[in-house]
Design a protein around this motif. Sequence first.
Motif, PDB file in Angstrom:
ATOM      1  N   GLY A 123    -110.985 -61.762  42.378  1.00  0.00           N
ATOM      2  CA  GLY A 123    -110.716 -62.900  41.515  1.00  0.00           C
ATOM      3  C   GLY A 123    -110.845 -62.557  40.042  1.00  0.00           C
ATOM      4  O   GLY A 123    -111.671 -61.748  39.647  1.00  0.00           O
ATOM      5  N   GLY A 124    -110.001 -63.170  39.252  1.00  0.00           N
ATOM      6  CA  GLY A 124    -110.100 -63.011  37.816  1.00  0.00           C
ATOM      7  C   GLY A 124    -109.404 -61.800  37.237  1.00  0.00           C
ATOM      8  O   GLY A 124    -109.447 -61.590  36.033  1.00  0.00           O
ATOM      9  N   VAL A 125    -108.753 -60.972  38.061  1.00  0.00           N
ATOM     10  CA  VAL A 125    -108.034 -59.807  37.548  1.00  0.00           C
ATOM     11  C   VAL A 125    -106.610 -60.227  37.210  1.00  0.00           C
ATOM     12  O   VAL A 125    -105.871 -60.661  38.093  1.00  0.00           O
ATOM     13  CB  VAL A 125    -108.019 -58.657  38.578  1.00  0.00           C
ATOM     14  CG1 VAL A 125    -107.242 -57.468  38.037  1.00  0.00           C
ATOM     15  CG2 VAL A 125    -109.440 -58.253  38.920  1.00  0.00           C
ATOM     16  N   PRO A 126    -106.203 -60.121  35.958  1.00  0.00           N
ATOM     17  CA  PRO A 126    -104.889 -60.641  35.574  1.00  0.00           C
ATOM     18  C   PRO A 126    -103.733 -59.744  35.979  1.00  0.00           C
ATOM     19  O   PRO A 126    -103.890 -58.530  36.153  1.00  0.00           O
ATOM     20  CB  PRO A 126    -104.990 -60.728  34.048  1.00  0.00           C
ATOM     21  CG  PRO A 126    -105.950 -59.651  33.680  1.00  0.00           C
ATOM     22  CD  PRO A 126    -106.959 -59.619  34.799  1.00  0.00           C
ATOM     23  N   TYR A 127    -102.574 -60.364  36.153  1.00  0.00           N
ATOM     24  CA  TYR A 127    -101.314 -59.638  36.219  1.00  0.00           C
ATOM     25  C   TYR A 127    -100.783 -59.566  34.791  1.00  0.00           C
ATOM     26  O   TYR A 127    -100.734 -60.585  34.091  1.00  0.00           O
ATOM     27  CB  TYR A 127    -100.304 -60.391  37.083  1.00  0.00           C
ATOM     28  CG  TYR A 127    -100.595 -60.381  38.566  1.00  0.00           C
ATOM     29  CD1 TYR A 127    -100.748 -59.180  39.263  1.00  0.00           C
ATOM     30  CD2 TYR A 127    -100.677 -61.576  39.276  1.00  0.00           C
ATOM     31  CE1 TYR A 127    -100.993 -59.178  40.633  1.00  0.00           C
ATOM     32  CE2 TYR A 127    -100.919 -61.579  40.645  1.00  0.00           C
ATOM     33  CZ  TYR A 127    -101.076 -60.374  41.315  1.00  0.00           C
ATOM     34  OH  TYR A 127    -101.316 -60.369  42.664  1.00  0.00           O
ATOM     35  N   ILE A 128    -100.379 -58.388  34.354  1.00  0.00           N
ATOM     36  CA  ILE A 128     -99.936 -58.236  32.968  1.00  0.00           C
ATOM     37  C   ILE A 128     -98.597 -57.519  32.890  1.00  0.00           C
ATOM     38  O   ILE A 128     -98.274 -56.660  33.720  1.00  0.00           O
ATOM     39  CB  ILE A 128    -100.981 -57.462  32.129  1.00  0.00           C
ATOM     40  CG1 ILE A 128    -101.262 -56.092  32.748  1.00  0.00           C
ATOM     41  CG2 ILE A 128    -102.259 -58.261  31.990  1.00  0.00           C
ATOM     42  CD1 ILE A 128    -102.165 -55.229  31.909  1.00  0.00           C
ATOM     43  N   LEU A 129     -97.801 -57.893  31.897  1.00  0.00           N
ATOM     44  CA  LEU A 129     -96.558 -57.196  31.613  1.00  0.00           C
ATOM     45  C   LEU A 129     -96.873 -55.866  30.931  1.00  0.00           C
ATOM     46  O   LEU A 129     -97.996 -55.638  30.464  1.00  0.00           O
ATOM     47  CB  LEU A 129     -95.668 -58.055  30.712  1.00  0.00           C
ATOM     48  CG  LEU A 129     -95.314 -59.459  31.220  1.00  0.00           C
ATOM     49  CD1 LEU A 129     -94.436 -60.178  30.206  1.00  0.00           C
ATOM     50  CD2 LEU A 129     -94.631 -59.395  32.567  1.00  0.00           C
ATOM     51  N   LEU A 130     -95.883 -55.015  30.838  1.00  0.00           N
ATOM     52  CA  LEU A 130     -96.119 -53.689  30.291  1.00  0.00           C
ATOM     53  C   LEU A 130     -96.352 -53.683  28.784  1.00  0.00           C
ATOM     54  O   LEU A 130     -96.682 -52.640  28.214  1.00  0.00           O
ATOM     55  CB  LEU A 130     -94.950 -52.761  30.642  1.00  0.00           C
ATOM     56  CG  LEU A 130     -94.817 -52.453  32.135  1.00  0.00           C
ATOM     57  CD1 LEU A 130     -93.630 -51.546  32.396  1.00  0.00           C
ATOM     58  CD2 LEU A 130     -96.090 -51.826  32.676  1.00  0.00           C
ATOM     59  N   ASN A 131     -96.199 -54.826  28.115  1.00  0.00           N
ATOM     60  CA  ASN A 131     -96.562 -54.921  26.699  1.00  0.00           C
ATOM     61  C   ASN A 131     -97.949 -55.519  26.502  1.00  0.00           C
ATOM     62  O   ASN A 131     -98.365 -55.775  25.379  1.00  0.00           O
ATOM     63  CB  ASN A 131     -95.528 -55.759  25.934  1.00  0.00           C
ATOM     64  CG  ASN A 131     -95.484 -57.208  26.404  1.00  0.00           C
ATOM     65  OD1 ASN A 131     -96.140 -57.584  27.375  1.00  0.00           O
ATOM     66  ND2 ASN A 131     -94.706 -58.029  25.713  1.00  0.00           N
ATOM     67  N   GLY A 132     -98.677 -55.747  27.609  1.00  0.00           N
ATOM     68  CA  GLY A 132    -100.019 -56.310  27.529  1.00  0.00           C
ATOM     69  C   GLY A 132    -100.076 -57.819  27.595  1.00  0.00           C
ATOM     70  O   GLY A 132    -101.155 -58.393  27.670  1.00  0.00           O
ATOM     71  N   GLN A 133     -98.923 -58.491  27.582  1.00  0.00           N
ATOM     72  CA  GLN A 133     -98.922 -59.951  27.683  1.00  0.00           C
ATOM     73  C   GLN A 133     -99.312 -60.355  29.095  1.00  0.00           C
ATOM     74  O   GLN A 133     -98.867 -59.751  30.077  1.00  0.00           O
ATOM     75  CB  GLN A 133     -97.531 -60.508  27.350  1.00  0.00           C
ATOM     76  CG  GLN A 133     -97.472 -62.025  27.304  1.00  0.00           C
ATOM     77  CD  GLN A 133     -96.102 -62.529  26.858  1.00  0.00           C
ATOM     78  OE1 GLN A 133     -95.160 -61.761  26.736  1.00  0.00           O
ATOM     79  NE2 GLN A 133     -96.001 -63.815  26.623  1.00  0.00           N
ATOM     80  N   ILE A 134    -100.163 -61.352  29.211  1.00  0.00           N
ATOM     81  CA  ILE A 134    -100.618 -61.801  30.532  1.00  0.00           C
ATOM     82  C   ILE A 134     -99.523 -62.600  31.225  1.00  0.00           C
ATOM     83  O   ILE A 134     -99.028 -63.593  30.699  1.00  0.00           O
ATOM     84  CB  ILE A 134    -101.900 -62.638  30.412  1.00  0.00           C
ATOM     85  CG1 ILE A 134    -103.050 -61.762  29.896  1.00  0.00           C
ATOM     86  CG2 ILE A 134    -102.274 -63.246  31.763  1.00  0.00           C
ATOM     87  CD1 ILE A 134    -104.347 -62.502  29.695  1.00  0.00           C
ATOM     88  N   PHE A 135     -99.142 -62.143  32.418  1.00  0.00           N
ATOM     89  CA  PHE A 135     -98.163 -62.853  33.238  1.00  0.00           C
ATOM     90  C   PHE A 135     -98.843 -63.993  33.986  1.00  0.00           C
ATOM     91  O   PHE A 135     -98.321 -65.105  34.056  1.00  0.00           O
ATOM     92  CB  PHE A 135     -97.512 -61.865  34.204  1.00  0.00           C
ATOM     93  CG  PHE A 135     -96.537 -62.475  35.160  1.00  0.00           C
ATOM     94  CD1 PHE A 135     -95.370 -63.071  34.702  1.00  0.00           C
ATOM     95  CD2 PHE A 135     -96.773 -62.448  36.532  1.00  0.00           C
ATOM     96  CE1 PHE A 135     -94.462 -63.643  35.587  1.00  0.00           C
ATOM     97  CE2 PHE A 135     -95.872 -63.010  37.420  1.00  0.00           C
ATOM     98  CZ  PHE A 135     -94.712 -63.603  36.952  1.00  0.00           C
TER      99      PHE A 135
END
Length: 218
Positions: free
Chosen positions: A98-110
């Motif tokens: 829990g709590g681990v984000p999915y992120i785009l390759l530019n660091g923006q949180i998906f």
Amino acid sequence: CGDGTLDVGYEQCDDGAMNGTRVGNGTSAPCTKMCRWRGRTVFLSSEVYDGALKGLPWADLERQHLALWVGLENPGSYRAWLSDGVYAPNTRLEHKEGGVPYILLNGQIFAGDHDELITEGPRSGLKITEEGDVLVGVRAWTNTASYGGILSPTNHCAGWTIADPDFSARTGLNAVQAEVGPIWEEWKKWARWTTHLEQNCQESAHLYCFEDSPVDAP
């Protein structure tokens, strides 16, 4: 690492003395002490495919090849956000941390984590390919409902094995141009990112690629 300067090709991020202490603010992911994003990366495939993907295992393997080709970490962990009549992301992807984000390759949180993704939807369009290109308004094969389960038990290009115009499967719309306003709200409300329109299996679409193990937290 830690000097506050991003060394392209060697570091994903660098917050200087703040590495490992910054809390993600919803715009960009926190940077670990090792100058890596803390989270699981996601990307849109630069390649497009018809419905004859040779099944889910090949679809996963192709995601891993794309990740390996551009030098992403943990390339063997990537899976396609894709469902047939038996398996879906909810069962194919590990998401117990829990709590681990999915992120785009530019660091923006998906999405803040898997639970947030399937309950509230993404915070951003899945618009960046493994090569770093930005694509908006393109389709990706999914057959996956907003909650991460199977959308249709029958419409999945015969288990992603045929490119026949008499068969169809659901696609998602990867992103919209502006992430504010009525078009964005409608895209989010109806989970258009994963369930948008059906198209016949002879047509082509992208695939969504999810890292299936998180970067170690500091």
